[in-house]
Write a protein that holds these residues in place. Structure first.
Motif, mmCIF file in Angstrom:
data_model
loop_
_atom_site.group_PDB
_atom_site.id
_atom_site.type_symbol
_atom_site.label_atom_id
_atom_site.label_comp_id
_atom_site.label_asym_id
_atom_site.label_seq_id
_atom_site.Cartn_x
_atom_site.Cartn_y
_atom_site.Cartn_z
ATOM 1 N N ARG A 11 -9.360 36.307 15.107
ATOM 2 C CA ARG A 11 -10.612 36.061 14.393
ATOM 3 C C ARG A 11 -11.747 36.675 15.203
ATOM 4 O O ARG A 11 -11.856 36.426 16.401
ATOM 5 C CB ARG A 11 -10.799 34.557 14.259
ATOM 6 C CG ARG A 11 -12.094 34.131 13.654
ATOM 7 C CD ARG A 11 -11.945 33.947 12.143
ATOM 8 N NE ARG A 11 -13.238 33.734 11.548
ATOM 9 C CZ ARG A 11 -13.820 32.553 11.422
ATOM 10 N NH1 ARG A 11 -13.217 31.472 11.824
ATOM 11 N NH2 ARG A 11 -15.003 32.464 10.864
ATOM 12 N N ASN A 12 -12.572 37.491 14.568
ATOM 13 C CA ASN A 12 -13.735 38.091 15.212
ATOM 14 C C ASN A 12 -15.003 37.579 14.547
ATOM 15 O O ASN A 12 -15.069 37.482 13.328
ATOM 16 C CB ASN A 12 -13.688 39.620 15.103
ATOM 17 C CG ASN A 12 -12.576 40.205 15.917
ATOM 18 O OD1 ASN A 12 -12.520 40.003 17.116
ATOM 19 N ND2 ASN A 12 -11.668 40.905 15.266
ATOM 20 N N LEU B 130 -9.934 33.725 24.326
ATOM 21 C CA LEU B 130 -11.253 33.966 23.762
ATOM 22 C C LEU B 130 -11.926 35.045 24.605
ATOM 23 O O LEU B 130 -12.000 34.917 25.826
ATOM 24 C CB LEU B 130 -12.069 32.671 23.816
ATOM 25 C CG LEU B 130 -13.424 32.656 23.134
ATOM 26 C CD1 LEU B 130 -13.241 32.634 21.621
ATOM 27 C CD2 LEU B 130 -14.205 31.434 23.567
ATOM 28 N N TYR B 131 -12.364 36.124 23.952
ATOM 29 C CA TYR B 131 -13.070 37.221 24.611
ATOM 30 C C TYR B 131 -14.488 37.275 24.048
ATOM 31 O O TYR B 131 -14.675 37.109 22.840
ATOM 32 C CB TYR B 131 -12.439 38.578 24.295
ATOM 33 C CG TYR B 131 -11.037 38.784 24.778
ATOM 34 C CD1 TYR B 131 -10.794 39.342 26.026
ATOM 35 C CD2 TYR B 131 -9.947 38.455 23.987
ATOM 36 C CE1 TYR B 131 -9.497 39.561 26.470
ATOM 37 C CE2 TYR B 131 -8.650 38.658 24.411
ATOM 38 C CZ TYR B 131 -8.436 39.218 25.655
ATOM 39 O OH TYR B 131 -7.147 39.429 26.082
ATOM 40 N N GLN C 210 -18.143 28.340 8.888
ATOM 41 C CA GLN C 210 -16.760 28.218 9.325
ATOM 42 C C GLN C 210 -16.780 27.941 10.817
ATOM 43 O O GLN C 210 -17.579 28.519 11.542
ATOM 44 C CB GLN C 210 -15.981 29.494 9.047
ATOM 45 C CG GLN C 210 -15.859 29.816 7.574
ATOM 46 C CD GLN C 210 -15.062 31.081 7.340
ATOM 47 O OE1 GLN C 210 -14.715 31.791 8.266
ATOM 48 N NE2 GLN C 210 -14.783 31.359 6.095
ATOM 49 N N GLU C 211 -15.891 27.068 11.233
ATOM 50 C CA GLU C 211 -15.852 26.715 12.654
ATOM 51 C C GLU C 211 -14.569 27.200 13.296
ATOM 52 O O GLU C 211 -13.515 27.191 12.670
ATOM 53 C CB GLU C 211 -15.935 25.194 12.838
ATOM 54 C CG GLU C 211 -17.282 24.620 12.592
ATOM 55 C CD GLU C 211 -17.348 23.140 12.930
ATOM 56 O OE1 GLU C 211 -16.292 22.496 13.094
ATOM 57 O OE2 GLU C 211 -18.475 22.631 13.034
ATOM 58 N N ILE C 212 -14.707 27.619 14.536
ATOM 59 C CA ILE C 212 -13.554 27.880 15.381
ATOM 60 C C ILE C 212 -13.596 26.814 16.456
ATOM 61 O O ILE C 212 -14.602 26.671 17.154
ATOM 62 C CB ILE C 212 -13.621 29.277 16.034
ATOM 63 C CG1 ILE C 212 -13.463 30.368 15.003
ATOM 64 C CG2 ILE C 212 -12.566 29.400 17.115
ATOM 65 C CD1 ILE C 212 -13.533 31.761 15.586
ATOM 66 N N LYS C 213 -12.528 26.058 16.575
ATOM 67 C CA LYS C 213 -12.416 25.044 17.631
ATOM 68 C C LYS C 213 -11.389 25.536 18.627
ATOM 69 O O LYS C 213 -10.278 25.880 18.255
ATOM 70 C CB LYS C 213 -11.993 23.694 17.071
ATOM 71 C CG LYS C 213 -13.109 22.986 16.349
ATOM 72 C CD LYS C 213 -12.724 21.561 16.029
ATOM 73 C CE LYS C 213 -13.831 20.935 15.222
ATOM 74 N NZ LYS C 213 -14.460 19.834 15.868
ATOM 75 N N TYR D 129 -11.273 35.713 19.031
ATOM 76 C CA TYR D 129 -10.425 34.558 19.325
ATOM 77 C C TYR D 129 -9.011 34.895 18.867
ATOM 78 O O TYR D 129 -8.789 35.232 17.705
ATOM 79 C CB TYR D 129 -10.941 33.318 18.601
ATOM 80 C CG TYR D 129 -10.089 32.094 18.808
ATOM 81 C CD1 TYR D 129 -9.858 31.594 20.085
ATOM 82 C CD2 TYR D 129 -9.518 31.433 17.736
ATOM 83 C CE1 TYR D 129 -9.082 30.468 20.279
ATOM 84 C CE2 TYR D 129 -8.746 30.306 17.923
ATOM 85 C CZ TYR D 129 -8.527 29.828 19.197
ATOM 86 O OH TYR D 129 -7.751 28.712 19.392
ATOM 87 N N ILE D 130 -8.077 34.816 19.794
ATOM 88 C CA ILE D 130 -6.681 35.115 19.484
ATOM 89 C C ILE D 130 -5.893 33.817 19.613
ATOM 90 O O ILE D 130 -5.780 33.257 20.699
ATOM 91 C CB ILE D 130 -6.116 36.204 20.408
ATOM 92 C CG1 ILE D 130 -6.992 37.452 20.312
ATOM 93 C CG2 ILE D 130 -4.672 36.518 20.025
ATOM 94 C CD1 ILE D 130 -6.658 38.519 21.324
#
Length: 163
Positions: A75-76, A54-55, A107-110, A63-64
Motif C-alpha cells: 500500500r502506498n 514501513l518505508y 482509509q486507515e493503515i494500522k 507499507y508492505i
C-alpha cells in the motif's frame, strides 16, 4: 498579487525541446526523491509472524504487509494525502495509525507491534515532511542524514516525549 513559481513558469514560453527537457528534469527529481528513504521500520517478530515493513521517502509512505510465505500486500500513500498520524503506546510496543484521504475516502493503515521509538520516529518524520511540503521547502538541498534529523525535529512540534 504574488504568483507562485509554478504560475510564473507557465507564463514563460518554451520550445518543445525545452519543455521536454524540463519535464525530464522534473521526472528525474521525483525518482531521486523516491530513492531517498528517510526511515524504514519493521514490526516485531514473533508478535507478527511475518514482519511487515514501513518505508517513508520524500514523497510517499509504502507499507508492505507480508501475509504468508511469498504473499504480500503493498500500500502506498502520498504524503500529500495523509490526514492524520497517531501513535498508541503500551509497555514496549506501539501501534501506528495513518489516515489516508485519497479519493475523498478515509482509509486507515494500522501498523501494530512496532518498537515505541520506531513508531514515534515515523510519526515525527511524517508530520515534519507534511509541514516542509506545505512551506515549499526544497529538500534536495539537504543530505539524507541532515534531512532526517531536521524533519524529525520539525515533526516534533509538541515537544512532548512519547517514549
Amino acid at each position: 498579487e504574488e504568483k507562485t513559481p509554478a504560475e510564473e513558469e507557465k507564463k514563460t514560453k518554451f520550445t518543445p525541446d525545452q519543455e521536454k527537457q524540463r519535464e525530464k528534469q522534473k521526472m528525474d527529481s521525483l525518482i531521486q526523491q523516491t530513492d531517498r528513504v528517510l526511515i524504514k521500520v519493521k514490526t516485531v517478530f514473533p508478535f507478527v509472524l511475518f514482519p511487515n515493513t514501513l518505508y517513508i521517502d520524500e514523497n510517499k509512505i509504502s507499507y508492505i504487509d507480508y501475509e504468508f510465505f511469498f504473499t504480500k500486500y503493498i500500500r502506498n500513500i502520498l504524503l500529500a494525502n495523509v490526514a492524520e498520524v497517531k501513535v498508541s503506546t503500551v509497555p514496549f510496543f506501539a501501534t501506528l495509525t495513518i489516515t489516508d484521504m485519497s479519493f475523498d475516502r478515509r482509509q486507515e493503515i494500522k501498523v501494530p507491534f512496532l518498537w515505541k521509538q520506531d513508531a514515534v520516529d515515523v510519526e515525527h518524520i511524517i508530520q515534519g515532511m507534511i509541514l516542509a511540503r506545505k512551506e515549499g521547502l526544497d529538500l534536495s538541498k539537504f543530505s539524507i542524514t541532515e534531512l532526517r534529523e531536521k524533519i524529525k525535529e520539525l515533526g516534533n512540534i509538541r515537544g512532548e516525549p512519547l517514549v
